[in-house]
Design a protein around this motif. Structure first.
Motif, PDB file in Angstrom:
ATOM      1  N   ILE A 199       0.864  -1.179   0.000  1.00 43.23           N
ATOM      2  CA  ILE A 199       0.000   0.000   0.000  1.00 43.23           C
ATOM      3  C   ILE A 199       0.908   1.239   0.000  1.00 43.23           C
ATOM      4  O   ILE A 199       1.851   1.315   0.798  1.00 43.23           O
ATOM      5  N   VAL A 200       0.616   2.163  -0.903  1.00 40.80           N
ATOM      6  CA  VAL A 200       1.481   3.340  -1.073  1.00 40.80           C
ATOM      7  C   VAL A 200       1.896   3.980   0.255  1.00 40.80           C
ATOM      8  O   VAL A 200       3.054   4.358   0.426  1.00 40.80           O
ATOM      9  N   HIS A 201       0.953   4.085   1.193  1.00 39.77           N
ATOM     10  CA  HIS A 201       1.254   4.816   2.433  1.00 39.77           C
ATOM     11  C   HIS A 201       2.028   3.972   3.443  1.00 39.77           C
ATOM     12  O   HIS A 201       2.485   4.476   4.455  1.00 39.77           O
ATOM     13  N   VAL A 202       2.141   2.698   3.177  1.00 42.78           N
ATOM     14  CA  VAL A 202       3.001   1.846   3.999  1.00 42.78           C
ATOM     15  C   VAL A 202       4.397   1.835   3.368  1.00 42.78           C
ATOM     16  O   VAL A 202       5.410   1.967   4.051  1.00 42.78           O
ATOM     17  N   PRO A 212       7.053   5.475   3.582  1.00 44.81           N
ATOM     18  CA  PRO A 212       7.918   5.608   4.758  1.00 44.81           C
ATOM     19  C   PRO A 212       8.868   4.409   4.925  1.00 44.81           C
ATOM     20  O   PRO A 212      10.032   4.583   5.278  1.00 44.81           O
ATOM     21  N   GLU A 213       8.365   3.220   4.660  1.00 46.97           N
ATOM     22  CA  GLU A 213       9.167   2.005   4.829  1.00 46.97           C
ATOM     23  C   GLU A 213      10.458   2.071   4.006  1.00 46.97           C
ATOM     24  O   GLU A 213      11.507   1.566   4.409  1.00 46.97           O
ATOM     25  N   GLN A 214      10.383   2.702   2.842  1.00 48.35           N
ATOM     26  CA  GLN A 214      11.544   2.812   1.956  1.00 48.35           C
ATOM     27  C   GLN A 214      12.354   4.074   2.224  1.00 48.35           C
ATOM     28  O   GLN A 214      13.353   4.320   1.554  1.00 48.35           O
ATOM     29  N   GLY A 215      11.895   4.924   3.142  1.00 46.78           N
ATOM     30  CA  GLY A 215      12.583   6.198   3.351  1.00 46.78           C
ATOM     31  C   GLY A 215      12.380   7.132   2.175  1.00 46.78           C
ATOM     32  O   GLY A 215      13.169   8.034   1.927  1.00 46.78           O
ATOM     33  N   MET A 216      11.307   6.900   1.431  1.00 43.96           N
ATOM     34  CA  MET A 216      10.971   7.806   0.347  1.00 43.96           C
ATOM     35  C   MET A 216      10.386   9.073   0.967  1.00 43.96           C
ATOM     36  O   MET A 216      10.767  10.187   0.647  1.00 43.96           O
ATOM     37  N   THR A 217       9.473   8.855   1.889  1.00 52.18           N
ATOM     38  CA  THR A 217       8.956   9.944   2.710  1.00 52.18           C
ATOM     39  C   THR A 217      10.071  10.321   3.678  1.00 52.18           C
ATOM     40  O   THR A 217      10.691   9.433   4.253  1.00 52.18           O
ATOM     41  N   LEU A 218      10.329  11.584   3.863  1.00 47.46           N
ATOM     42  CA  LEU A 218      11.334  12.006   4.850  1.00 47.46           C
ATOM     43  C   LEU A 218      10.786  13.192   5.639  1.00 47.46           C
ATOM     44  O   LEU A 218       9.976  13.965   5.115  1.00 47.46           O
ATOM     45  N   GLU A 256      15.136   8.158  14.288  1.00 51.59           N
ATOM     46  CA  GLU A 256      15.677   6.792  14.320  1.00 51.59           C
ATOM     47  C   GLU A 256      14.979   5.876  13.319  1.00 51.59           C
ATOM     48  O   GLU A 256      15.572   4.955  12.774  1.00 51.59           O
ATOM     49  N   TYR A 257      13.679   6.134  13.091  1.00 53.18           N
ATOM     50  CA  TYR A 257      12.918   5.318  12.152  1.00 53.18           C
ATOM     51  C   TYR A 257      13.589   5.268  10.777  1.00 53.18           C
ATOM     52  O   TYR A 257      13.538   4.248  10.088  1.00 53.18           O
ATOM     53  N   PHE A 258      14.200   6.383  10.366  1.00 50.49           N
ATOM     54  CA  PHE A 258      14.719   6.468   8.989  1.00 50.49           C
ATOM     55  C   PHE A 258      16.142   5.965   8.813  1.00 50.49           C
ATOM     56  O   PHE A 258      16.608   5.826   7.682  1.00 50.49           O
ATOM     57  N   ARG A 259      16.812   5.686   9.921  1.00 49.71           N
ATOM     58  CA  ARG A 259      18.204   5.237   9.814  1.00 49.71           C
ATOM     59  C   ARG A 259      18.273   3.930   9.020  1.00 49.71           C
ATOM     60  O   ARG A 259      17.611   2.956   9.361  1.00 49.71           O
ATOM     61  N   GLY A 260      19.045   3.938   7.940  1.00 49.68           N
ATOM     62  CA  GLY A 260      19.258   2.722   7.148  1.00 49.68           C
ATOM     63  C   GLY A 260      18.173   2.406   6.132  1.00 49.68           C
ATOM     64  O   GLY A 260      18.250   1.385   5.443  1.00 49.68           O
ATOM     65  N   ARG A 261      17.150   3.239   5.999  1.00 51.64           N
ATOM     66  CA  ARG A 261      16.085   2.957   5.002  1.00 51.64           C
ATOM     67  C   ARG A 261      16.591   3.247   3.583  1.00 51.64           C
ATOM     68  O   ARG A 261      17.402   4.159   3.391  1.00 51.64           O
ATOM     69  N   ALA A 262      16.088   2.472   2.619  1.00 47.56           N
ATOM     70  CA  ALA A 262      16.667   2.457   1.267  1.00 47.56           C
ATOM     71  C   ALA A 262      16.878   3.839   0.639  1.00 47.56           C
ATOM     72  O   ALA A 262      17.962   4.128   0.156  1.00 47.56           O
ATOM     73  N   PHE A 263      15.852   4.689   0.648  1.00 46.80           N
ATOM     74  CA  PHE A 263      15.978   5.971  -0.045  1.00 46.80           C
ATOM     75  C   PHE A 263      16.318   7.120   0.907  1.00 46.80           C
ATOM     76  O   PHE A 263      16.354   8.282   0.499  1.00 46.80           O
ATOM     77  N   ALA A 264      16.538   6.815   2.173  1.00 49.84           N
ATOM     78  CA  ALA A 264      16.912   7.849   3.145  1.00 49.84           C
ATOM     79  C   ALA A 264      18.402   8.129   3.007  1.00 49.84           C
ATOM     80  O   ALA A 264      19.154   7.290   2.515  1.00 49.84           O
ATOM     81  N   PRO A 265      18.838   9.310   3.423  1.00 44.99           N
ATOM     82  CA  PRO A 265      20.276   9.586   3.362  1.00 44.99           C
ATOM     83  C   PRO A 265      21.054   8.625   4.257  1.00 44.99           C
ATOM     84  O   PRO A 265      20.506   8.123   5.243  1.00 44.99           O
ATOM     85  N   GLN A 266      22.282   8.367   3.886  1.00 44.51           N
ATOM     86  CA  GLN A 266      23.110   7.419   4.643  1.00 44.51           C
ATOM     87  C   GLN A 266      24.343   8.144   5.192  1.00 44.51           C
ATOM     88  O   GLN A 266      24.744   9.182   4.678  1.00 44.51           O
ATOM     89  N   GLY A 267      24.941   7.561   6.211  1.00 49.45           N
ATOM     90  CA  GLY A 267      26.236   8.033   6.734  1.00 49.45           C
ATOM     91  C   GLY A 267      26.204   9.475   7.198  1.00 49.45           C
ATOM     92  O   GLY A 267      25.291   9.899   7.910  1.00 49.45           O
ATOM     93  N   SER A 305       2.515  -4.426   3.208  1.00 50.35           N
ATOM     94  CA  SER A 305       3.543  -4.499   2.168  1.00 50.35           C
ATOM     95  C   SER A 305       4.179  -5.881   2.219  1.00 50.35           C
ATOM     96  O   SER A 305       4.028  -6.617   3.201  1.00 50.35           O
ATOM     97  N   GLY A 306       4.935  -6.182   1.168  1.00 50.72           N
ATOM     98  CA  GLY A 306       5.645  -7.455   1.130  1.00 50.72           C
ATOM     99  C   GLY A 306       6.661  -7.549   2.266  1.00 50.72           C
ATOM    100  O   GLY A 306       6.903  -8.628   2.813  1.00 50.72           O
ATOM    101  N   LEU A 307       7.241  -6.409   2.636  1.00 47.00           N
ATOM    102  CA  LEU A 307       8.221  -6.413   3.720  1.00 47.00           C
ATOM    103  C   LEU A 307       7.557  -6.608   5.078  1.00 47.00           C
ATOM    104  O   LEU A 307       8.093  -7.276   5.956  1.00 47.00           O
ATOM    105  N   VAL A 308       6.379  -6.026   5.256  1.00 46.60           N
ATOM    106  CA  VAL A 308       5.626  -6.258   6.501  1.00 46.60           C
ATOM    107  C   VAL A 308       5.254  -7.743   6.581  1.00 46.60           C
ATOM    108  O   VAL A 308       5.373  -8.378   7.637  1.00 46.60           O
ATOM    109  N   LYS A 309       4.859  -8.297   5.448  1.00 49.83           N
ATOM    110  CA  LYS A 309       4.472  -9.711   5.412  1.00 49.83           C
ATOM    111  C   LYS A 309       5.660 -10.588   5.818  1.00 49.83           C
ATOM    112  O   LYS A 309       5.526 -11.491   6.660  1.00 49.83           O
TER     113      LYS A 309
END
Lengths: 216, 473
Positions: free
Chosen positions: B111-114, B117-123, B245-256, B384-388
Motif C-alpha cells: 500500500i502506497v502509504h506503507v 515511509p518504509e523505503q525512506g521515500m517519505t522524509l 531513528e525510524y529512517f536510519r538505514g532505510r533504502a531511499f533515506a540519506p546514509q552516513g 507491504s511485502g516487507l511487513v508480510k
C-alpha cells in the motif's frame, strides 16, 4: 479546460449531508483509465436498485424512482443543490468527472470537502458555498416550483433565483480567472520554470538528501 | 512576533513563489503513484507532449486493484480484466517514463502509504503528494503530505509544483496516559467523534500532547492517516528522536554523514512554543475507550460499552435524518448495544492498520483462540511485502492461520473492495480500515471501524466485545 462564465439551468435538490465520493461514483467505476464516460454511473448506488458493473449498459437497469435525479421534473438538471460537507472522502477526481459527464456545471452547498472542492475547478465545474439559510431557501423554492432554474454569473459572483433574488458568493481570484478563461494550470505554472529551477538550486544546498535519491 | 507552527515552517520551506492573486506555488519533493488515479495523468502528459520534471521524485506501486490471493502467475492472471488493464497501464507508464516502480510481485510492493515511509521515500521536512486522500499518513513524520486529484498528479509530474493556498493551523492536543488496550486507532476515532467529519476542513491538523508523543511512529501514522476523515487534508506530528531513528538505514533515506546532517535539520521540525494556532482542541487521554463506529460516517462512533444513538433524542433535524438513514442502511435499531452487533466478516489491513505493530496487536488477541464459527471470513492483509516477511519471521502468520484467519498478499484489499475482497449485501464487518461509507466495502456492505485488537477480539467472539475484558479472561 472548459470555460465557465454564465450558466442557467434546472436545479435538483440532493437533500442529505456528508455526501461522500464513494456515493458520487462507487469504486468499481474507478478502474477506467479514461476521464470521460462516468455520467451514467453518477450516484450509482442511489440511482439504481441493482449493483452496477463497469462497462455495463445502464439503460435497462432498474431505477430507484425515489432518487431525486430519477424524477422527471429534474431531468436535464445542471445545478446541484446539496447539503454540508459535500464530496467528503477520497481524492478521486472521478467524482467531478462523473458530475460533469452527467451534465452538472454548478454545485451549491453550505460547505465542501477540500480535495473535492479543488478538483471541481480543474474540470470547469463551479462549487459555490452559500450559507445554510440561503441553501435552505433554495431547497424550499426548488421543491415548490417545477422547472425551477438558477442562473450563476461567475464574473459578478452571484447566484440569481427566478424571482430575481441574488446571492453573492466568494471565489478565489486565481480560480475565477482560470475558469472564466478556461486556462490550463500546467501551462500557467510552466511560465514560472525559472523560479522553480532557482528554488531547486537553493534547496539542493539546504537539503541535498531530497534530490537524486529515488532510483533503481 | 509569534512563533511558527510546524505547518508554517514546512510551507515556507517549500514556497517557490507567491502570486499577486493570493495563490502560491509550492515545491513537491515526493510523489507516490498508484494504478487508480494516475493513468489519466500520464495520458494528459502524452497528449500535451510534456515530460516529467524530475523522474527521481516519483515512486510507484500498484495497490488498490491487486488480488491478495496467491499471485505467482503475475499481472496476466489478474482475473478481473478491468483491474488487469489498470495495473498493466501503471507498469507500462512507469516503464515508458523511467519511474521506479515496485511491481505486483516485488517484495517491496504494498500500500502506497506503507511503502513510502518504509523505503525512506517519505522524509521529515519533505512535501509528499499522491492521488489518494490518505496521503495525510506521511505527516506522522513531520512531512507536509496530502492527497491530490488526478489533474494535480499530472501537474506535479509536469512541474514538480502545486498551485496551493495556505491552510489554517489547528492543534489537537491529547494529554495524559492511554489506558491498556486503547490504541492510536481509538484515539483518532474518538477525535473524529468529537470534532466531526468536517471539523478540520480547511486546516492542517497537528496532533500533539503527551499521549501522541508516547505513541510509536506507526501509531502516529494511524492518527494522521485519518486526519482526512476529520476533514483535514493534512495531519502532522512533530519530529522527535523516534522519528529520526525510524529512517536510519532505510533504502531511499540519506546514509552516513548525510544522514547526520539531515537529522540535525529535522530536529527543528516542531511547532515553536509560542506558535499561534487558529483552533485548539484538547482531549484527555483517560477519556478514551476502545471505539466502534455504528453508522455510515466515521463521526458516527461510540465507545464499545455504548449504544447506537436514538434519532428521537437528536434536536438537529438534518442530523436526526442522517441517523435514521444510517440506522436503516446498517440494519441497526436505536439504543441497540454495540456489543450486540453480530458480525459476518473481519478485515485486518489497509493503510490505517496493516503495519507490523497492528499485526502483532491482532495476533496477541487471537493467539491460542479460534475465530467464531458464525463468521464467514476473517482476513489479515499485510500492508507491504516487507511487513508480510517480517510478520512471517515472527510467526504471526501461523497464529492467524491456526485461529482460522486467512493470511494474504499485500494490498488495499477489502478497505475499498476494488479487488475481489468484498462484503456481500447486508453483511456486517469489523474493519481496521478508515471509511464506513455506504457501499465502501462492497454493495450493501455494513462497515464498523475498529482497532486491530478490537477487530481480532470481535473475530473470536463473533460480535463486538471490549478487548480488555476478553484479554482479562
Amino acid at each position: 479546460m472548459k470555460k465557465f462564465t454564465l450558466h442557467t439551468g434546472i436545479a435538483a435538490p440532493l437533500d442529505r449531508a456528508n455526501v461522500d465520493t464513494d456515493m458520487i461514483i462507487p469504486k468499481q467505476f474507478l478502474k477506467s483509465i479514461k476521464r470521460a464516460g462516468f455520467g451514467p454511473n453518477l450516484f450509482d448506488e442511489l440511482r439504481y436498485l441493482d449493483e452496477g458493473q463497469p462497462d455495463q449498459d445502464c439503460s435497462g437497469r432498474p431505477l430507484n424512482t425515489e432518487f431525486v435525479l430519477n424524477q422527471p421534473r429534474y431531468a436535464g438538471a445542471s445545478v446541484l443543490l446539496a447539503r454540508e460537507n459535500f464530496g467528503c472522502g477520497s481524492s478521486r477526481e472521478h467524482a467531478p468527472w462523473a458530475l460533469d459527464d452527467y451534465g452538472f456545471r454548478v454545485i451549491i452547498a453550505p460547505s465542501f470537502a477540500d480535495i473535492f472542492y479543488n478538483n471541481c475547478f480543474k474540470n470547469g465545474l463551479l462549487p459555490i458555498v452559500l450559507n445554510e439559510a440561503q441553501v435552505d431557501q433554495l431547497f424550499k423554492e426548488v421543491e415548490a416550483n417545477q422547472g425551477y432554474q438558477l442562473t450563476v454569473d461567475l464574473e459578478r459572483q452571484v447566484v440569481i433565483s427566478p424571482s430575481g433574488d441574488e446571492f453573492a458568493f466568494e471565489v478565489d481570484a486565481f480560480r475565477k480567472h482560470c475558469l472564466l478563461n478556461g486556462l490550463d494550470d500546467i501551462g500557467l505554472t510552466l511560465q514560472y520554470a525559472e523560479d522553480i529551477k532557482a528554488y531547486e538550486t537553493r534547496r539542493r544546498q539546504e537539503a541535498p538528501w531530497l534530490f537524486d535519491a529515488i532510483h533503481n | 512576533m509569534a512563533g511558527k507552527t510546524l505547518y508554517d515552517k514546512l510551507w515556507e520551506a517549500h514556497l517557490v513563489r507567491q502570486n499577486e492573486d493570493g495563490s502560491s506555488l509550492i515545491y513537491i519533493d515526493r510523489q507516490i503513484l498508484h494504478e487508480v488515479t494516475s493513468p489519466q495523468a500520464f495520458e494528459g502528459l502524452r497528449l500535451a507532449g510534456r515530460k516529467p520534471w524530475r523522474i527521481d521524485a516519483n515512486l510507484a506501486t500498484p495497490d488498490h486493484n491487486v488480488p491478495t490471493t496467491a499471485r505467482s502467475g503475475g499481472v496476466d492472471e489478474i482475473v478481473d480484466p478491468v483491474s488487469r488493464i489498470q495495473v498493466k497501464t501503471l507498469d507500462s507508464n512507469c516503464d515508458d517514463f523511467g519511474i521506479v516502480e515496485f511491481k505486483m510481485n516485488d517484495t517491496r510492493q504494498g500500500i502506497v502509504h506503507v511503502v513510502g515511509p518504509e523505503q525512506g521515500m517519505t522524509l521529515p521536512g519533505s512535501t509528499v503528494v499522491c492521488g489518494d486522500s490518505h496521503t495525510s499518513t506521511h505527516g506522522a513524520f513531520g512531512a507536509l503530505a496530502h492527497g491530490i486529484g488526478t489533474s494535480e498528479v499530472e501537474h506535479v509530474l509536469a512541474t514538480q509544483c502545486l498551485i496551493a493556498k495556505k491552510m489554517k493551523n489547528m492543534l489537537v492536543r491529547v494529554d495524559g496516559e492511554l489506558g491498556a488496550g486503547v490504541t492510536a486507532k481509538d484515539v483518532v476515532l474518538h477525535i473524529i467523534g468529537v470534532i466531526g467529519t468536517a471539523g478540520g476542513t480547511g486546516c492542517a491538523i497537528e496532533f500533539g500532547g503527551s499521549a501522541i508523543r508516547s505513541l510509536s511512529v506507526e501509531g502516529r501514522m494511524t492518527i494522521c492517516n485519518m486526519a482526512i476523515e476529520a476533514g483535514a487534508r493534512v495531519g502532522l506530528v512533530a519530529v522527535d528522536e523516534k522519528t529520526i531513528e525510524y529512517f536510519r538505514g532505510r533504502a531511499f533515506a540519506p546514509q552516513g554523514e548525510l544522514f547526520e546532517q539531515a537529522a540535525a535539520a529535522w530536529k527543528s521540525l516542531v511547532s515553536d512554543a509560542d506558535a499561534k494556532f487558529d483552533r485548539v482542541v484538547e482531549i484527555r487521554a483517560e477519556d478514551i475507550k476502545p471505539q466502534v463506529t455504528w453508522g455510515t460516517s466515521p463521526e458516527m462512533v461510540v465507545a464499545v460499552d455504548g449504544s447506537v444513538p436514538n434519532p428521537e433524542k437528536e434536536s438537529d433535524a438534518v442530523k436526526a435524518d442522517g441517523i435514521r438513514r444510517a440506522l436503516k442502511y446498517m440494519g441497526l435499531s436505536a439504543d441497540q448495544k454495540i456489543t450486540d452487533i453480530q458480525l459476518d466478516r473481519v478485515f485486518i489491513g489497509s493503510c490505517t492498520n496493516s503495519r507490523i505493530e497492528d499485526l502483532r496487536a491482532a495476533a496477541e488477541v487471537v493467539k491460542g483462540r479460534k475465530v467464531a464459527a458464525t463468521l464467514k471470513q476473517a482476513l489479515v492483509v499485510p500492508g507491504s511485502g516487507l511487513v508480510k516477511a517480517q510478520a512471517e519471521a515472527e510467526g504471526l502468520d501461523k497464529i492467524f492461520i491456526e485461529a482460522g484467519m486467512e493470511w494474504r498478499e499485500p494490498g488495499c484489499s477489502m478497505c475499498l473492495a476494488m479487488n475481489p475482497d468484498k462484503l456481500g449485501p447486508g453483511e456486517h464487518c469489523a474493519s481496521t480500515s478508515n471509511r464506513n461509507f455506504e457501499g465502501r466495502q462492497g454493495f450493501g456492505g455494513r462497515t464498523h471501524l475498529v482497532s486491530p485488537a478490537m477487530a481480532a477480539a470481535a473475530a473470536v467472539v463473533g460480535h463486538f466485545v471490549d478487548v480488555r475484558e476478553l484479554m482479562a479472561q
